[in-house]
Design a protein around this motif. Structure first.
Motif, PDB file in Angstrom:
ATOM      1  N   ARG A 108       7.166  30.668   7.822  1.00 20.73           N
ATOM      2  CA  ARG A 108       5.998  31.164   8.553  1.00 20.73           C
ATOM      3  C   ARG A 108       4.713  30.586   7.965  1.00 20.73           C
ATOM      4  O   ARG A 108       4.476  30.687   6.771  1.00 20.73           O
ATOM      5  CB  ARG A 108       5.962  32.693   8.508  1.00 20.73           C
ATOM      6  CG  ARG A 108       6.996  33.340   9.391  1.00 20.73           C
ATOM      7  CD  ARG A 108       6.970  34.833   9.257  1.00 20.73           C
ATOM      8  NE  ARG A 108       7.390  35.270   7.939  1.00 20.73           N
ATOM      9  CZ  ARG A 108       7.534  36.548   7.584  1.00 20.73           C
ATOM     10  NH1 ARG A 108       7.290  37.509   8.461  1.00 20.73           N
ATOM     11  NH2 ARG A 108       7.909  36.859   6.370  1.00 20.73           N
ATOM     12  N   GLY A 109       3.893  29.972   8.816  1.00 21.11           N
ATOM     13  CA  GLY A 109       2.648  29.339   8.397  1.00 21.11           C
ATOM     14  C   GLY A 109       2.823  27.944   7.843  1.00 21.11           C
ATOM     15  O   GLY A 109       1.857  27.285   7.487  1.00 21.11           O
ATOM     16  N   LYS A 110       4.099  27.457   7.752  1.00 22.66           N
ATOM     17  CA  LYS A 110       4.362  26.126   7.204  1.00 22.66           C
ATOM     18  C   LYS A 110       4.832  25.150   8.267  1.00 22.66           C
ATOM     19  O   LYS A 110       4.822  23.938   8.038  1.00 22.66           O
ATOM     20  CB  LYS A 110       5.412  26.215   6.096  1.00 22.66           C
ATOM     21  CG  LYS A 110       4.965  27.081   4.921  1.00 22.66           C
ATOM     22  CD  LYS A 110       6.054  27.206   3.893  1.00 22.66           C
ATOM     23  CE  LYS A 110       5.610  28.122   2.751  1.00 22.66           C
ATOM     24  NZ  LYS A 110       6.673  28.298   1.745  1.00 22.66           N
ATOM     25  N   CYS A 111       5.226  25.642   9.403  1.00 18.00           N
ATOM     26  CA  CYS A 111       5.670  24.760  10.484  1.00 18.00           C
ATOM     27  C   CYS A 111       4.459  24.232  11.251  1.00 18.00           C
ATOM     28  O   CYS A 111       3.421  24.885  11.319  1.00 18.00           O
ATOM     29  CB  CYS A 111       6.603  25.502  11.442  1.00 18.00           C
ATOM     30  SG  CYS A 111       8.072  26.159  10.631  1.00 18.00           S
TER      31      CYS A 111
ATOM     32  N   LYS B 184      -0.634  21.472  18.041  1.00 18.21           N
ATOM     33  CA  LYS B 184      -1.315  20.605  17.081  1.00 18.21           C
ATOM     34  C   LYS B 184      -1.826  19.348  17.790  1.00 18.21           C
ATOM     35  O   LYS B 184      -1.141  18.783  18.644  1.00 18.21           O
ATOM     36  CB  LYS B 184      -0.370  20.220  15.951  1.00 18.21           C
ATOM     37  CG  LYS B 184      -1.052  19.407  14.862  1.00 18.21           C
ATOM     38  CD  LYS B 184      -0.090  19.034  13.754  1.00 18.21           C
ATOM     39  CE  LYS B 184      -0.801  18.211  12.683  1.00 18.21           C
ATOM     40  NZ  LYS B 184       0.114  17.799  11.611  1.00 18.21           N
ATOM     41  N   THR B 185      -3.043  18.941  17.410  1.00 19.29           N
ATOM     42  CA  THR B 185      -3.651  17.768  18.026  1.00 19.29           C
ATOM     43  C   THR B 185      -2.886  16.509  17.639  1.00 19.29           C
ATOM     44  O   THR B 185      -2.572  16.294  16.459  1.00 19.29           O
ATOM     45  CB  THR B 185      -5.126  17.632  17.580  1.00 19.29           C
ATOM     46  OG1 THR B 185      -5.802  18.854  17.844  1.00 19.29           O
ATOM     47  CG2 THR B 185      -5.810  16.509  18.326  1.00 19.29           C
TER      48      THR B 185
END
Length: 624
Positions: free
Chosen positions: A196-199, A204-205
């Motif tokens: 969680r929070g690392k993928c 995403k641009t």
């Protein structure tokens, strides 16, 4: 009576506010003085370093920490999540193959405390370590896909004791789904890493989209400032670009038309601010730095108090003097009062076309004179290829204006008002020109130039600039020559503005003799000069005052003999512009953004590779 009561209410209201502030300050001081070190630790969560400022709490981090340690916390939606605690034994009074009802509450409490003192990563590893994976002993139907089963345990002395899944979940106060997901995704005896929070987020641009935004910012016509390029590497965008939001709208409109993906405004703002050292050019504004400094000064200091009083007195005296001179023509028709000032730089081509935003433009300067008695306005304009905008250019135009006034037989005295810009108006070059020109005049007997305080000018000539700028709305200017028509048609009543186009041949080197024109060279005095009076019947001196106060004393400065002869020209030919700017202008001609009749006007402008393209105007140039 009503007025008195309202005043009393206001006073009492102010007194109450003061008392509240004083009481709150006293309470904070008492807390800081009387509390013990333990109490101060808890107080410092709310009280800042000074003891009076409150430190803002990070509720998101506090919520996450409470959740990880099993403590009570409030969710984002406001719902209260209670603290973790042991749930009742689900196997009590039931047939359980592991005899979980025989486990004492004391043992359960030990397991619960040990589990919640671990970090989240170690808690998952503990669950994996307390689980054994084995084959299914008996399949209840042929369609069952399960090929293995799990056996759950808790610590029992030096060994382990088997328990059921419901018992373990109730003892640890976690869901069965959490336990099953942890052990199912374990590998090599360790739990799966929390991702969680690392993928990478799904939105995403893309690197290609970000690169297009970077290339757009690089293509913008940003140039260094002429006045601070030696001290800073920052570059500036022209005044057409108002702020980052406006730049983003230009970027968005261009890419949408071209069918190219765009980044969000948040990402664009981050790229613009963090990866580039670009700022926005703000046109100069009248601002008094001394007023800003004295506004926050300690008036208990006698020097500061006197300085503020003197400044306010000077401000009032300057206003009164200028107000009197503006109406002097009513009592003395032989005296003419005029104010002059440079308009902000007019970048050309000028217009709202999107294609103009990506090109460098040529700068056009406009020096305006406004006469109070006659309401006559004269505009002298030129572009950067015909001259700069320094003391020689201002002196040359001022010389031309004085000679035109001298042709009027009824005018004997000329009063000039301007700002204190040292590079243009308040310098030895301009004063030497005024003295020299007056000796050649036939009708003028006196010329006086008054330098108004920075930030307190309020000259009538500013209204001329406002009229011109209002007429520019929704107007496209393709070439510098078109400004003549813009200035000439800006006003109709009482009569149009008089306009004169200046060329490189119009400017002379007044600074050659100006440096040695006055005895003593006015060293250390020129920056304090406020009023300079030149009289034709006193050719050997000029009178100077450092204040516009009526009671201020004046002193004389002797004029040295100078070599007489023809003035040297400032320029022998037109000034070259930067090659990058020339290429941008030629591209606008090639793309037919600039109509064909104006192509020749740009093609004859000289260019040079060593010519520096800098911002023609800064917001600090007029500071004293």
């Amino acid at each position: 009576m009503k007025k008195k009561t309202s005043q009393i209410r206001k006073k009492t209201g102010k007194n109450k506010k003061k008392k509240r502030k004083e009481s709150s300050k006293n309470k904070n001081r008492e807390l800081l003085e009387n509390n013990t070190e333990e109490n101060l630790d808890t107080e410092n969560e709310n009280v800042g370093e000074k003891g009076l400022k409150r430190v803002k709490k990070n509720t998101r981090k506090e919520r996450a920490l409470s959740k990880q340690t099993g403590k009570e916390y409030v969710r984002k939606d406001g719902q209260l999540v209670p603290e973790k605690s042991i749930q009742p034994n689900p196997c009590k009074g039931k047939k359980c193959g592991n005899n979980c009802e025989n486990v004492t509450e004391e043992k359960r409490q030990q397991v619960f405390k040990h589990f919640w003192t671990l970090t989240p990563e170690r808690r998952r590893d503990w669950l994996v370590g307390m689980t054994d994976k084995g084959n299914v002993k008996r399949k209840r139907s042929s369609s069952e896909l399960r090929s293995y089963t799990y056996k759950y345990c808790i610590t029992d002395g030096e060994g382990k004791r088997s328990v059921c899944l419901q018992f373990l979940a109730a003892t640890l106060d976690i869901s069965q789904k959490c336990i099953y997901y942890t052990v199912k995704n374990a590998s090599s005896g360790s739990a799966k890493e929390d991702l969680r929070g690392k993928c990478e987020p799904h939105n995403k641009t893309k690197p290609s989209t970000k690169e297009s935004a970077v290339n757009f910012i690089i293509s913008l016509p940003a140039v260094p400032s002429h006045y601070c390029r030696h001290d800073s590497t920052r570059v500036y965008l022209p005044q057409e670009y108002k702020n980052i939001a406006h730049v983003y709208s230009v970027y968005k409109e261009r890419n949408v038309k071209a069918g190219i993906d765009i980044v969000s405004e948040k990402i664009f703002r981050k790229i613009f601010s963090e990866e580039f050292n670009i700022s926005f050019h703000v046109p100069k504004k009248d601002k008094c730095l001394k007023c800003l400094q004295l506004q926050h000064a300690d008036l208990s200091d006698p020097k500061k108090k006197k300085e503020k009083k003197d400044h306010e007195t000077e401000k009032e005296e300057s206003f009164n003097r200028f107000s009197t001179h503006k109406s002097i023509h009513k009592t003395d028709p032989s005296t003419l009062c005029a104010s002059f000032d440079l308009e902000k730089v007019l970048n050309t081509p000028h217009g709202e076309s999107m294609l103009l935003y990506y090109s460098r433009k040529i700068a056009v300067y406009n020096l305006c004179f406004y006469e109070n008695g006659t309401r006559r306005v004269t505009c002298y304009y030129w572009d950067e290829s015909n001259g700069k905008r320094g003391a020689n250019e201002i002196a040359s135009i001022l010389h031309r204006y004085i000679k035109s006034v001298d042709e009027r037989e009824n005018i004997k005295h000329l009063l000039l008002y301007c700002d204190c810009c040292p590079g243009q108006n308040r310098n030895r070059t301009v004063l030497a020109m005024i003295h020299s020109t007056l000796q050649e005049c036939n009708n003028l007997q006196t010329i006086q130039i008054n330098y108004l305080l920075t930030g307190h000018t309020y000259m009538p000539v500013d209204s001329v600039h406002a009229v011109i700028e209002n007429n520019l709305k929704k107007t496209i200017i393709h070439a510098p020559s078109q400004w003549y028509t813009v200035f000439a048609t800006a006003r109709k009543e009482p009569f149009p503005y008089e306009v004169e186009a200046m060329t490189f041949e119009s400017f002379n080197r007044w600074d050659v003799d100006g440096d040695k024109y006055f005895k003593g060279n006015l060293t250390g005095k020129i920056s304090k000069v406020r009023v300079v009076t030149v009289k034709k019947n006193k050719p050997s001196m000029i009178s100077i005052k450092d204040s516009m106060n009526v009671n201020a004393k004046s002193y004389n400065v002797e004029v040295q003999s100078k070599t007489k002869g023809p003035l040297m020209p400032c320029y022998r030919s037109r000034l070259p512009i930067a090659e990058a700017k020339y290429n941008d202008l030629m591209k606008l001609c090639k793309d037919k953004v600039i109509p064909a009749p104006f192509h020749h006007e740009y093609s004859i402008i000289p260019k040079a590779t060593n010519a520096k393209d800098t911002l023609p105007e800064s917001d600090i140039e007029d500071d004293e």
